[in-house]
Scaffold this motif. Structure first.
Motif, PDB file in Angstrom:
ATOM      1  N   ALA A 197      50.554 -44.488  78.746  1.00 54.41           N
ATOM      2  CA  ALA A 197      51.845 -44.002  78.268  1.00 54.41           C
ATOM      3  C   ALA A 197      51.724 -43.375  76.893  1.00 54.41           C
ATOM      4  O   ALA A 197      52.363 -42.353  76.597  1.00 54.41           O
ATOM      5  CB  ALA A 197      52.853 -45.159  78.244  1.00 54.41           C
ATOM      6  N   THR A 198      50.909 -43.961  76.030  1.00 59.34           N
ATOM      7  CA  THR A 198      50.713 -43.405  74.692  1.00 59.34           C
ATOM      8  C   THR A 198      50.024 -42.053  74.761  1.00 59.34           C
ATOM      9  O   THR A 198      50.427 -41.099  74.080  1.00 59.34           O
ATOM     10  CB  THR A 198      49.890 -44.370  73.830  1.00 59.34           C
ATOM     11  N   LEU A 199      48.985 -41.949  75.580  1.00 58.61           N
ATOM     12  CA  LEU A 199      48.273 -40.679  75.713  1.00 58.61           C
ATOM     13  C   LEU A 199      49.180 -39.601  76.281  1.00 58.61           C
ATOM     14  O   LEU A 199      49.198 -38.458  75.795  1.00 58.61           O
ATOM     15  CB  LEU A 199      47.050 -40.861  76.609  1.00 58.61           C
ATOM     16  N   PHE A 200      49.939 -39.942  77.313  1.00 62.01           N
ATOM     17  CA  PHE A 200      50.816 -38.948  77.920  1.00 62.01           C
ATOM     18  C   PHE A 200      51.904 -38.514  76.950  1.00 62.01           C
ATOM     19  O   PHE A 200      52.203 -37.310  76.821  1.00 62.01           O
ATOM     20  CB  PHE A 200      51.436 -39.509  79.198  1.00 62.01           C
ATOM     21  N   ALA A 201      52.527 -39.469  76.264  1.00 66.60           N
ATOM     22  CA  ALA A 201      53.617 -39.135  75.343  1.00 66.60           C
ATOM     23  C   ALA A 201      53.126 -38.253  74.208  1.00 66.60           C
ATOM     24  O   ALA A 201      53.787 -37.275  73.828  1.00 66.60           O
ATOM     25  CB  ALA A 201      54.243 -40.423  74.795  1.00 66.60           C
ATOM     26  N   LEU A 248      53.981 -44.127  69.880  1.00 71.47           N
ATOM     27  CA  LEU A 248      52.782 -44.106  69.049  1.00 71.47           C
ATOM     28  C   LEU A 248      52.868 -45.141  67.937  1.00 71.47           C
ATOM     29  O   LEU A 248      51.878 -45.832  67.644  1.00 71.47           O
ATOM     30  CB  LEU A 248      52.592 -42.709  68.459  1.00 71.47           C
ATOM     31  N   VAL A 249      54.034 -45.259  67.312  1.00 68.29           N
ATOM     32  CA  VAL A 249      54.197 -46.255  66.249  1.00 68.29           C
ATOM     33  C   VAL A 249      53.998 -47.656  66.802  1.00 68.29           C
ATOM     34  O   VAL A 249      53.318 -48.491  66.183  1.00 68.29           O
ATOM     35  CB  VAL A 249      55.586 -46.103  65.598  1.00 68.29           C
ATOM     36  N   TRP A 250      54.577 -47.941  67.964  1.00 63.59           N
ATOM     37  CA  TRP A 250      54.381 -49.255  68.561  1.00 63.59           C
ATOM     38  C   TRP A 250      52.902 -49.512  68.865  1.00 63.59           C
ATOM     39  O   TRP A 250      52.390 -50.610  68.593  1.00 63.59           O
ATOM     40  CB  TRP A 250      55.191 -49.370  69.854  1.00 63.59           C
ATOM     41  N   PHE A 251      52.231 -48.517  69.409  1.00 68.23           N
ATOM     42  CA  PHE A 251      50.831 -48.700  69.770  1.00 68.23           C
ATOM     43  C   PHE A 251      49.982 -48.991  68.532  1.00 68.23           C
ATOM     44  O   PHE A 251      49.143 -49.905  68.532  1.00 68.23           O
ATOM     45  CB  PHE A 251      50.320 -47.441  70.479  1.00 68.23           C
ATOM     46  N   PRO A 290      60.723 -51.387  70.783  1.00 70.39           N
ATOM     47  CA  PRO A 290      60.889 -50.542  71.981  1.00 70.39           C
ATOM     48  C   PRO A 290      59.637 -49.711  72.234  1.00 70.39           C
ATOM     49  O   PRO A 290      59.071 -49.116  71.317  1.00 70.39           O
ATOM     50  CB  PRO A 290      62.088 -49.654  71.616  1.00 70.39           C
ATOM     51  N   HIS A 291      59.218 -49.672  73.477  1.00 75.37           N
ATOM     52  CA  HIS A 291      58.046 -48.882  73.861  1.00 75.37           C
ATOM     53  C   HIS A 291      58.079 -48.689  75.365  1.00 75.37           C
ATOM     54  O   HIS A 291      58.876 -49.307  76.072  1.00 75.37           O
ATOM     55  CB  HIS A 291      56.747 -49.578  73.438  1.00 75.37           C
ATOM     56  N   LEU A 292      57.197 -47.806  75.836  1.00 74.15           N
ATOM     57  CA  LEU A 292      57.111 -47.542  77.269  1.00 74.15           C
ATOM     58  C   LEU A 292      56.260 -48.596  77.961  1.00 74.15           C
ATOM     59  O   LEU A 292      55.318 -49.104  77.373  1.00 74.15           O
ATOM     60  CB  LEU A 292      56.514 -46.144  77.504  1.00 74.15           C
TER      61      LEU A 292
END
Length: 519
Positions: free
Chosen positions: A86-90, A264-267, A517-519
């Motif tokens: 999800a991070t890479l895609f976003a 990204l911030v969450w990751f 909040p995150h995906l």
């Protein structure tokens, strides 16, 4: 109306706006400081939801998702894979700023092209940075060229539609005039005074923003230098389009950007929290962090570039002048004829030199669709003038990519061999770009850039003037091969790491990161 009351009202309004801006600044600073202090506090609170240990504490975790902890606040293997994906895609989907598609192209063709560019961003994010760099430099140079060529019209005395550098009241009247004026795509408004271009205009011009119409029929996309020449010749009227109009055509909505930033911030926060709490991280997370970091660098160069613009701006050819016989985007490049082995090779890998700023190649599909090449949208001459900057940015990005992988220096691997390979490949990715930069700098100093001869005329072997230059070229080639092999090695090790995740605490989580909040 009493003029003194008007002046007093303006003064009061201005004071109110200033006070409001000051209050907003204080509020924003307070919120940022509060959030920062909260995050720092949470980083040092040792509440971690741990997975149950086995009796001998040496059990090996495999790819079976049923092997994950039953605690709802721990993470499973699929949680790790999903968060990274999800991070890479976003990040990549948001960062990619494609050129304007062809006017007759369907949504499926546009989507597949963007998906292909996103795949290249995942495989070679450092090349995506060099592409964004040459586009930014080309946009900046084009902006300066247009402002130097037509900027004198900005200061013409008493034109009622003055520029934005005029006094306040006049600028307000000009704003009202712009709002009430007809849409600037009509040819009869193109004779109005030139307005100063910004970098956004430069990006818009190079991404295929100006389409030439001859007798009401679209002919081809214009390069900025062609547009400038035709305006000087009086063949077309200079386009009058504001930066706000270009941004209005852009589809870069705040929602998609906000989702990407939050994800990204969450990751990053959860990785930092794991590091502070001394919890292990997976190789996939290091790979994701490296790709996301480089994608953010590319997004910085594309910050002022319009995103997902659907249609170009119409530029109409005057009936009194004869139409041009040939345009830059009006002909297929000669390499697609495949008359020799170099041309045949380029028909399959021509996107690589295009990403590096070496050359742009018009494919038959791009010419037929009347659009800028997918991996293009920049001035090759500008890229050659700034080749040292492009080379520095690209090599620096590659070194950063390797440096982030070095953070996994002490990760618990399945065997000592895998650990040595990871460390060696990470160091190779750090130092290979340094070697590439030095050797290419030497070639530029000799006024002989090898890539130009290799990709553009295939005569690079004829330009070796001495043994030293030949040795330097071989070392450069070896550095490139080492870099590619090291990247491939890291990818294989990441995939192999899924076979056995045995590090204690690999599935443990810092509990408070679940509430972000995150995906």
């Amino acid at each position: 109306m009493n003029p003194w009351r008007l002046i007093l009202a303006c003064h009061t309004c201005d004071r109110t706006l200033k006070e409001r801006k000051i209050m907003q600044t204080y509020a924003l600073n307070f919120i940022m400081n509060f959030v920062l202090l909260t995050i720092l506090l949470l980083f040092h609170i040792p509440f971690v939801c741990s997975s149950p240990l086995s009796l001998n504490e040496t059990s090996v975790t495999t790819l079976d998702i049923s092997d994950s902890s039953s605690c709802s606040n721990t993470r499973s293997l699929w949680d790790i894979i999903w968060s990274c994906a999800a991070t890479l895609f976003a990040c990549t989907w948001t960062a990619i700023h494609p050129n304007i598609p062809g006017m007759n192209e369907g949504k499926s063709a546009v989507f597949s092209r963007r998906l292909g560019i996103m795949t290249m961003a995942l495989i070679a994010p450092e090349l995506m940075i060099t592409w964004a760099t040459v586009q930014f430099l080309s946009a900046r140079d084009t902006t300066k060229a247009f402002n130097d060529a037509f900027g004198a019209q900005l200061h013409q005395g008493d034109h009622p539609d003055t520029g934005e550098s005029a006094p306040t009241l006049l600028s307000e009247f000009s704003t009202l005039d712009r709002i009430s004026s007809p849409h600037p795509s009509a040819p009869h408004v193109a004779s109005r005074a030139f307005r100063e271009w910004t970098v956004t205009h430069g990006f818009f011009a190079w991404m295929g923003g100006f389409m030439l119409y001859v007798n009401g029929v679209p002919r081809a996309t214009l390069r900025p230098n062609e547009l400038e020449r035709f305006v000087h010749d009086g063949s077309v009227e200079i386009p009058i389009i504001m930066e706000a109009d270009i941004e209005d055509r852009s589809k870069g909505d705040a929602l998609s950007k906000g989702i990407a930033i939050v994800q990204l911030v969450w990751f990053v926060l959860q990785l930092v929290a794991r590091y502070i709490q001394k919890l292990p991280m997976t190789l996939l997370e290091f790979e994701t962090l490296a790709v996301a970091t480089l994608t953010c660098i590319a997004y910085g160069f594309w910050w002022k570039k319009p995103k997902t613009v659907g249609r170009p701006y119409a530029v109409y050819w005057k009936g009194t002048a004869s139409p041009p016989s040939e345009l830059a985007y009006d002909k297929v490049d000669a390499i697609f004829a495949a008359e020799n082995w170099v041309d045949l090779l380029l028909t399959y890998v021509y996107s690589l030199p295009s990403l590096m700023g070496v050359g742009i190649f018009n494919s038959p599909h791009a010419v037929h669709s009347r659009r800028v090449p997918s991996i293009g949208g920049y001035d090759v001459d500008s890229a050659h003038r700034h080749r040292v900057i492009v080379l520095l940015v690209g090599c620096f990005s590659g070194a950063v990519f390797g440096g982030i992988h070095c953070l996994g220096w002490n990760v618990l691997f399945q065997g000592h061999t895998e650990q040595i390979l990871w460390r060696a490949a990470s160091l190779a990715i750090v130092f290979a770009p340094l070697s590439i930069f030095v050797l290419n700098g030497y070639a530029i100093w000799l006024d002989h850039f090898w890539l130009d001869h290799f990709w553009l005329d295939g005569s690079w072997l004829d330009h070796w003037s001495n043994v030293g230059e030949a040795i330097a070229f071989l070392i450069l080639l070896a550095s490139l091969l080492i870099y590619i092999f090291a990247r491939f090695t890291l990818l294989v090790l990441v995939l192999m790491s899924f076979r056995s995740l045995r590090a204690p605490g690999i599935y443990d989580t810092v509990a408070w990161t679940k509430f972000i909040p995150h995906l």
